[in-house]
Design a protein around this motif. Sequence first.
Motif, PDB file in Angstrom:
ATOM      1  N   VAL A  75       0.721  -1.536   0.086  1.00  0.00           N
ATOM      2  CA  VAL A  75       0.225   0.002   0.225  1.00  0.00           C
ATOM      3  C   VAL A  75       0.627   1.572  -0.358  1.00  0.00           C
ATOM      4  N   ALA A  76       1.588   1.218   0.686  1.00  0.00           N
ATOM      5  CA  ALA A  76       3.312   2.753   1.069  1.00  0.00           C
ATOM      6  C   ALA A  76       3.144   2.888  -0.527  1.00  0.00           C
ATOM      7  N   VAL A  77       4.021   1.975  -1.385  1.00  0.00           N
ATOM      8  CA  VAL A  77       4.538   2.080  -2.347  1.00  0.00           C
ATOM      9  C   VAL A  77       4.120   2.157  -3.532  1.00  0.00           C
ATOM     10  N   GLY A  78       2.140   2.009  -3.097  1.00  0.00           N
ATOM     11  CA  GLY A  78       1.640   1.811  -4.077  1.00  0.00           C
ATOM     12  C   GLY A  78       0.851   3.768  -4.030  1.00  0.00           C
ATOM     13  N   SER A  79       0.752   4.429  -2.868  1.00  0.00           N
ATOM     14  CA  SER A  79       0.315   5.295  -2.462  1.00  0.00           C
ATOM     15  C   SER A  79       1.960   6.113  -3.804  1.00  0.00           C
ATOM     16  N   VAL A  88       0.056   2.123 -13.576  1.00  0.00           N
ATOM     17  CA  VAL A  88       1.173   1.825 -13.117  1.00  0.00           C
ATOM     18  C   VAL A  88       0.774   1.739 -11.021  1.00  0.00           C
ATOM     19  N   THR A  89      -0.307   2.368 -10.621  1.00  0.00           N
ATOM     20  CA  THR A  89      -0.396   2.182  -9.727  1.00  0.00           C
ATOM     21  C   THR A  89      -0.442   0.933  -8.834  1.00  0.00           C
ATOM     22  N   THR A 101       5.375  -4.924  -5.905  1.00  0.00           N
ATOM     23  CA  THR A 101       5.318  -5.283  -3.957  1.00  0.00           C
ATOM     24  C   THR A 101       5.392  -6.731  -3.625  1.00  0.00           C
ATOM     25  N   LEU A 102       3.826  -6.487  -3.549  1.00  0.00           N
ATOM     26  CA  LEU A 102       3.063  -7.590  -2.636  1.00  0.00           C
ATOM     27  C   LEU A 102       3.280  -8.937  -2.902  1.00  0.00           C
ATOM     28  N   ALA A 112       1.288   8.839  -6.618  1.00  0.00           N
ATOM     29  CA  ALA A 112       1.196  10.855  -6.053  1.00  0.00           C
ATOM     30  C   ALA A 112       2.437  10.857  -7.601  1.00  0.00           C
ATOM     31  N   ASP A 113       3.482  10.675  -7.724  1.00  0.00           N
ATOM     32  CA  ASP A 113       4.673  10.536  -8.547  1.00  0.00           C
ATOM     33  C   ASP A 113       3.961  10.313  -9.919  1.00  0.00           C
ATOM     34  N   ALA A 114       3.099   9.531 -10.642  1.00  0.00           N
ATOM     35  CA  ALA A 114       2.514   9.692 -11.737  1.00  0.00           C
ATOM     36  C   ALA A 114       1.448  10.378 -11.681  1.00  0.00           C
ATOM     37  N   GLY A 115       1.245  10.673 -10.937  1.00  0.00           N
ATOM     38  CA  GLY A 115       0.142  11.820 -11.186  1.00  0.00           C
ATOM     39  C   GLY A 115       0.706  13.103 -11.332  1.00  0.00           C
ATOM     40  N   THR A 116       1.709  13.023 -10.620  1.00  0.00           N
ATOM     41  CA  THR A 116       2.673  14.608 -10.317  1.00  0.00           C
ATOM     42  C   THR A 116       2.908  14.641 -12.131  1.00  0.00           C
TER      43      THR A 116
END
Length: 256
Positions: free
Chosen positions: A106-110, A203-204, A211-212, A114-118
């Motif tokens: 969940v942390a990696v996805g967040s 991507v998210t 990661t999971l 955020a990076d992809a949205g920016t």
Amino acid sequence: MRPGLRRPVTSVPGHRAPSGGSSGHLSSRGVPPWSSAPPPHREQAPTTVGGRPASGRCDRGRRGRAAGGRASATGPRPGARTTDRVELFSWVVCVLLAVAAVPAAVAVGSVVAADAGTLASHQAAERRQVPAVVLEDAEVVGGGTSSLRATAPARWTGPDGSDHEDVVPVPPGTPAGGTVLVWTAPDGSPSARPLEHRDVVVVTVTAGTLTLLLGLATAAAGHAAVCALVDRARDRTWEREWDEVEPLWAARFRLR
């Protein structure tokens, strides 16, 4: 007393002797069968083993087995081998790693979201679509209809007013002189389309899932490796103990 006659048994006060031929019989414990008094208690001599009562040893054995059963319900028994304890510890660590992989994903996805949205916002602010004139008929590239695409040289004017000419992707079958829209960078050079919301979602989800899966695979592989080493240690111990016991068994059966 004449032969064939029985001596009458004195009756117990308050009790009537039963009718029939059982009036003169006593129970095996020396008490008339009609008596309500409890049978006399016979104390047995305690059996001793090595000068100590054997009953104490039995009680201690029962208490030890009961304590061992309670201990086995929550963890390894007091007499468990070291390999059993190592395997249990490995299993606990494997479960903890598997549980920790969920918040990590969940942390990696967040972070990726955020990076992809920016990046998507930055690309959408910089890149523009401009009309371009196709100079030649579109040329189909790629094999099969599922991956059918075409390219053609085209000319367009950038945001700064400069003319640009390059080979750009166009719909299949576009004739020369046709007009298409081309994504351009701030300097007018051709570029890919900016990221969209669905691209950010893909991507998210991909980053979180990978990661999971990586965390679960790491935990499972580590536990499998520990179990393999533990099994090898058990085999070596079994073979060493059998080498010590086998001669005794062989001699015992030869004597029979």
